[in-house]
Write an enzyme that holds these catalytic residues in place. Structure first.
Site, PDB file in Angstrom:
ATOM      1  N   TRP A 313       0.817  -1.145  -0.135  1.00 18.04           N
ATOM      2  CA  TRP A 313       0.015  -0.087   0.019  1.00 18.04           C
ATOM      3  C   TRP A 313       0.879   1.157  -0.072  1.00 18.04           C
ATOM      4  CZ3 TRP A 313      -5.093  -1.003  -0.504  1.00 18.04           C
ATOM      5  CH2 TRP A 313      -5.612  -2.353  -0.180  1.00 18.04           C
ATOM      6  N   ASN A 348     -24.756   4.237   4.580  1.00 11.86           N
ATOM      7  CA  ASN A 348     -24.031   3.222   3.814  1.00 11.86           C
ATOM      8  C   ASN A 348     -23.504   3.185   2.440  1.00 11.86           C
ATOM      9  OD1 ASN A 348     -23.267   0.143   3.670  1.00 11.86           O
ATOM     10  ND2 ASN A 348     -24.704   0.235   2.190  1.00 11.86           N
ATOM     11  N   TRP A 366      -6.460  -0.526   3.743  1.00  9.98           N
ATOM     12  CA  TRP A 366      -7.857  -0.566   4.543  1.00  9.98           C
ATOM     13  C   TRP A 366      -7.684  -0.647   6.022  1.00  9.98           C
ATOM     14  CZ3 TRP A 366      -9.034  -5.113   7.029  1.00  9.98           C
ATOM     15  CH2 TRP A 366      -8.491  -6.476   6.713  1.00  9.98           C
TER      16      TRP A 366
HETATM   17  C1  LIG Z   1     -16.774   0.274   5.154  1.00 10.71           C
HETATM   18  C2  LIG Z   1     -17.903   0.119   5.840  1.00 10.71           C
HETATM   19  C3  LIG Z   1     -17.904  -0.135   7.133  1.00 10.71           C
HETATM   20  C4  LIG Z   1     -18.976  -0.633   7.799  1.00 10.71           C
HETATM   21  N1  LIG Z   1     -18.912  -0.678   9.252  1.00 10.71           N
HETATM   22  C5  LIG Z   1     -19.829  -1.200   9.978  1.00 10.71           C
HETATM   23  C6  LIG Z   1     -19.827  -0.984  11.469  1.00 10.71           C
HETATM   24  O1  LIG Z   1     -18.965  -0.863  12.053  1.00 10.71           O
HETATM   25  N2  LIG Z   1     -21.122  -1.380  12.042  1.00 10.71           N
HETATM   26  C7  LIG Z   1     -22.360  -1.969  11.340  1.00 10.71           C
HETATM   27  O2  LIG Z   1     -23.357  -2.121  11.928  1.00 10.71           O
HETATM   28  N3  LIG Z   1     -22.218  -1.708  10.123  1.00 10.71           N
HETATM   29  C8  LIG Z   1     -21.094  -1.196   9.382  1.00 10.71           C
HETATM   30  N4  LIG Z   1     -21.256  -1.232   8.314  1.00 10.71           N
HETATM   31  C9  LIG Z   1     -22.491  -1.699   7.369  1.00 10.71           C
HETATM   32  C10 LIG Z   1     -23.719  -0.459   6.867  1.00 10.71           C
HETATM   33  O3  LIG Z   1     -22.933   0.695   6.494  1.00 10.71           O
HETATM   34  C11 LIG Z   1     -24.328  -0.274   8.411  1.00 10.71           C
HETATM   35  O4  LIG Z   1     -24.986  -1.551   9.255  1.00 10.71           O
HETATM   36  C12 LIG Z   1     -25.443   0.683   7.907  1.00 10.71           C
HETATM   37  O5  LIG Z   1     -25.172   1.854   7.125  1.00 10.71           O
HETATM   38  C13 LIG Z   1     -26.187   1.121   9.075  1.00 10.71           C
HETATM   39  O6  LIG Z   1     -27.412   2.007   8.832  1.00 10.71           O
HETATM   40  P1  LIG Z   1     -28.819   1.474   9.476  1.00 10.71           P
HETATM   41  O7  LIG Z   1     -29.001   0.760  10.715  1.00 10.71           O
HETATM   42  O8  LIG Z   1     -29.617   2.736   8.718  1.00 10.71           O
HETATM   43  O9  LIG Z   1     -29.018   0.453   8.463  1.00 10.71           O
HETATM   44  P2  LIG Z   1     -30.254  -0.503   7.381  1.00 10.71           P
HETATM   45  O10 LIG Z   1     -30.017   0.009   5.970  1.00 10.71           O
HETATM   46  O11 LIG Z   1     -31.634   0.213   8.194  1.00 10.71           O
HETATM   47  O12 LIG Z   1     -30.129  -1.924   7.756  1.00 10.71           O
HETATM   48  C14 LIG Z   1     -30.516  -2.476   8.867  1.00 10.71           C
HETATM   49  C15 LIG Z   1     -29.360  -3.130   9.468  1.00 10.71           C
HETATM   50  O13 LIG Z   1     -28.737  -4.168   8.737  1.00 10.71           O
HETATM   51  C16 LIG Z   1     -27.461  -4.289   9.166  1.00 10.71           C
HETATM   52  N5  LIG Z   1     -26.652  -3.956   8.003  1.00 10.71           N
HETATM   53  C17 LIG Z   1     -27.007  -3.058   6.794  1.00 10.71           C
HETATM   54  N6  LIG Z   1     -25.836  -3.177   5.951  1.00 10.71           N
HETATM   55  C18 LIG Z   1     -25.179  -4.149   6.487  1.00 10.71           C
HETATM   56  C19 LIG Z   1     -23.804  -4.458   5.837  1.00 10.71           C
HETATM   57  N7  LIG Z   1     -23.170  -3.818   4.685  1.00 10.71           N
HETATM   58  N8  LIG Z   1     -23.182  -5.418   6.591  1.00 10.71           N
HETATM   59  C20 LIG Z   1     -23.600  -5.733   7.839  1.00 10.71           C
HETATM   60  N9  LIG Z   1     -24.648  -5.601   8.398  1.00 10.71           N
HETATM   61  C21 LIG Z   1     -25.344  -4.461   7.716  1.00 10.71           C
HETATM   62  C22 LIG Z   1     -27.078  -3.203  10.212  1.00 10.71           C
HETATM   63  O14 LIG Z   1     -27.129  -3.960  11.290  1.00 10.71           O
HETATM   64  C23 LIG Z   1     -28.434  -2.247  10.135  1.00 10.71           C
HETATM   65  O15 LIG Z   1     -28.719  -1.588  11.138  1.00 10.71           O
HETATM   66  C24 LIG Z   1     -20.429  -0.755   7.196  1.00 10.71           C
HETATM   67  C25 LIG Z   1     -20.097  -0.746   5.910  1.00 10.71           C
HETATM   68  C26 LIG Z   1     -18.907  -0.390   4.993  1.00 10.71           C
HETATM   69  C27 LIG Z   1     -19.363  -0.145   3.725  1.00 10.71           C
END
Ligand SMILES: Cc1cc2nc3c(=O)[nH]c(=O)nc-3n(C[C@H](O)[C@H](O)[C@H](O)COP(=O)(O)OP(=O)(O)OC[C@H]3O[C@@H](n4cnc5c(N)ncnc54)[C@H](O)[C@@H]3O)c2cc1C
Length: 474
Positions: A313, A348, A366
């Site tokens: 990297w 997200n 990363w």
């Molecule tokens: C680089 C990166 C880092 C992330 N870090 C985290 C983190 O530390 N903690 C975290 O909870 N999520 C993480 N996410 C996943 C996702 O972005 C968030 O869960 C989401 O934005 C939370 O918003 P929401 O509760 O309104 O989601 P909603 O869209 O309402 O989704 C409902 C639930 O589904 C789960 N979820 C949704 N998308 C994902 C996903 N891609 N992966 C796993 N679970 C998901 C979460 O528990 C979320 O609350 C990450 C995504 C990326 C790309």
């Protein structure tokens, strides 16, 4: 007085639908315990925003347990390795005959729990472990070859095919076991987390407690779930649930979420509309937990895919600092990083865009992005965060291929066409119209107070693809 049943609370800070608590309460009077592992949390990079949210939820849990007449003790066990030596003598002093807890899946957590279980077994105190933070227990969903899944879509198919709604039904909180217990100053003091004070995120953005988690769930199902498929990618719209902090700390259980979803949308398991797509996100959450449980190297900081394990990297401290500060000159990236700093959360779609920009356009490791997110996020969750970063970096399970690099300009043109999100978080751009705000440098040089782009998007994209390609081939 019968011997107490001990319940060890961790990332499951609720009294309703808590598998360990429900089983313990059915067996006898409960005494609840929480271990403060501040040195371990620091070693895991957990930041002040998350600690402040944890503290609020710890206090809410203490109050809820108090209403049920359940005594609650908070003990100091600075590192996970201190857990057996802290818990066992305390359990013996209570005359306890059983310890109950819900399983966790990252490697250090599993090692801690196994060490506690061994110490208790040797001392003749029974240990009962439960599947609680996921609906499908890791290890129970196998591919045709008998191994763990590494691709999401077949995982999801299997998850749905094996879903047993009767065992996924949420449990009620236990009945009160005595009069309401006041918390007392010693417990209030013990729940104070030293690292939480540094959080600058207003507490009112993320109130603690099960009531708040259910309020958000109800509101989302009533207002946004139906349009989730069309609105979830637009960061200026309240199109997602904002439940991630509550799910990651177990203030809400996935069974409670599933049951409320199906009560509101009985077709969500079969359909393809908003509620079904939202269910897929919950299954992504489970997928990454299964990955962490099955592949120890993920918890050791290694790339999931061996081909990219030692990808070189770029060393670019200034680029990293500009990215963290939201001063890269790319409006969507800067808006996201500033949203993160101000709220401890990021949409997200924007998480993906800022992660792609760091790992591809800047070619920065990363791990540095993962650590910064863990330091800032209220919902910082090892499995989801690592999964999201490795997806964006092309090093993970079922990741975006390295040649699919998001362009932050086209991303914001597409998902924030009017620039509302950009204007909200990057006030220097507030005066620009919906056309120029996405690439301000192209229009008379852009506002003076806003930086020029850190990199040329086209050239840095080509550099990244060539770099990954050379490495994958070599
Ligand atoms: C680089 C990166 C880092 C992330 N870090 C985290 C983190 O530390 N903690 C975290 O909870 N999520 C993480 N996410 C996943 C996702 O972005 C968030 O869960 C989401 O934005 C939370 O918003 P929401 O509760 O309104 O989601 P909603 O869209 O309402 O989704 C409902 C639930 O589904 C789960 N979820 C949704 N998308 C994902 C996903 N891609 N992966 C796993 N679970 C998901 C979460 O528990 C979320 O609350 C990450 C995504 C990326 C790309």
């Amino acid at each position: 007085m019968p011997a107490p049943q001990l319940v060890w609370f961790r990332n499951d800070l609720r009294v309703a639908d808590h598998r360990a608590l429900a089983a313990a309460a059915a067996a006898g009077p409960v005494h609840a315990v929480f271990l403060k592992a501040e040195a371990q949390w620091a070693a895991h990079g957990v930041g002040a925003n998350r600690l402040a949210f944890l503290e609020r939820n710890l206090r809410a849990l203490a109050a809820a347990l108090g209403v049920l007449g359940i005594p609650f003790t908070v003990l100091e066990a600075p590192r996970f390795r201190d857990a057996p030596g802290t818990l066992l003598p305390w359990a013996q002093a209570q005359g306890a005959t059983a310890l109950h807890f819900n399983d966790e899946y990252p490697l250090n957590e599993r090692r801690r729990d196994d060490a506690v279980a061994r110490a208790f077994a040797q001392a003749g105190v029974a240990v009962h472990r439960y599947t609680d933070s996921v609906i499908a227990a890791p290890g129970t969903l196998k591919t045709g070859q008998g191994g763990p899944y590494t691709v999401f879509t077949p995982f999801k198919r299997r998850w749905l095919a094996t879903l047993d709604l009767s065992s996924a039904a949420p449990l009620a909180p236990p009945d009160p076991q005595g009069p309401v217990r006041p918390l007392g100053p010693a417990l209030e003091e013990a729940m104070t987390l030293a690292g939480a004070a540094a959080s600058a995120v207003p507490a009112k953005l993320w109130p603690g407690g099960e009531g708040e988690a259910h309020r958000r769930l109800t509101e989302f199902l009533a207002e946004a779930a139906l349009r989730y498929d069309s609105q979830r990618d637009f960061p200026a719209v309240t199109g997602t649930s904002t439940l991630s902090p509550y799910l990651s700390l177990g203030v809400l259980s996935p069974r409670q979420v599933l049951s409320a979803l199906l009560a509101a949308f009985p077709d969500a398991l079969e359909g393809s509309g908003g509620p079904s797509i939202w269910l897929s996100e919950l299954i992504w959450r489970e997928f990454y937990r299964h990955v962490v449980a099955a592949f120890d190297h993920v918890s050791k900081g290694e790339a999931f895919r061996p081909a990219f394990a030692d990808l070189p990297w770029r060393q670019d401290p200034e680029g990293l600092a500009a990215w963290k500060a939201g001063r890269t000159g790319l409006p969507l990236v800067d808006a996201g990083m500033r949203e993160l700093a101000a709220t401890g959360w990021m949409h997200n779609r924007v998480r993906m865009a800022v992660a792609m920009f760091l790992t591809k356009n800047l070619l920065i490791d990363w791990h540095l992005g993962e650590a910064h997110f863990m330091d800032q996020l209220v919902d910082g969750d090892f499995a989801a965060n690592n999964g999201g970063w490795q997806w964006s970096a092309a090093t993970g399970t079922d990741a975006a291929p390295y040649f699919r690099v998001f362009n932050p300009v086209t991303q914001s043109q597409r998902f924030d066409p009017e620039g509302h999100y950009l204007r909200r978080w990057v006030p220097e751009l507030a005066g620009l119209d919906a056309r120029s705000i996405h690439e301000p440098w192209r229009y008379a040089g852009g506002p003076k107070a806003y930086p020029k782009p850190l990199v040329d998007l086209k050239a840095s994209r080509e550099r990244a693809i060539a770099h990954f390609k050379a490495h994958a081939a070599g």
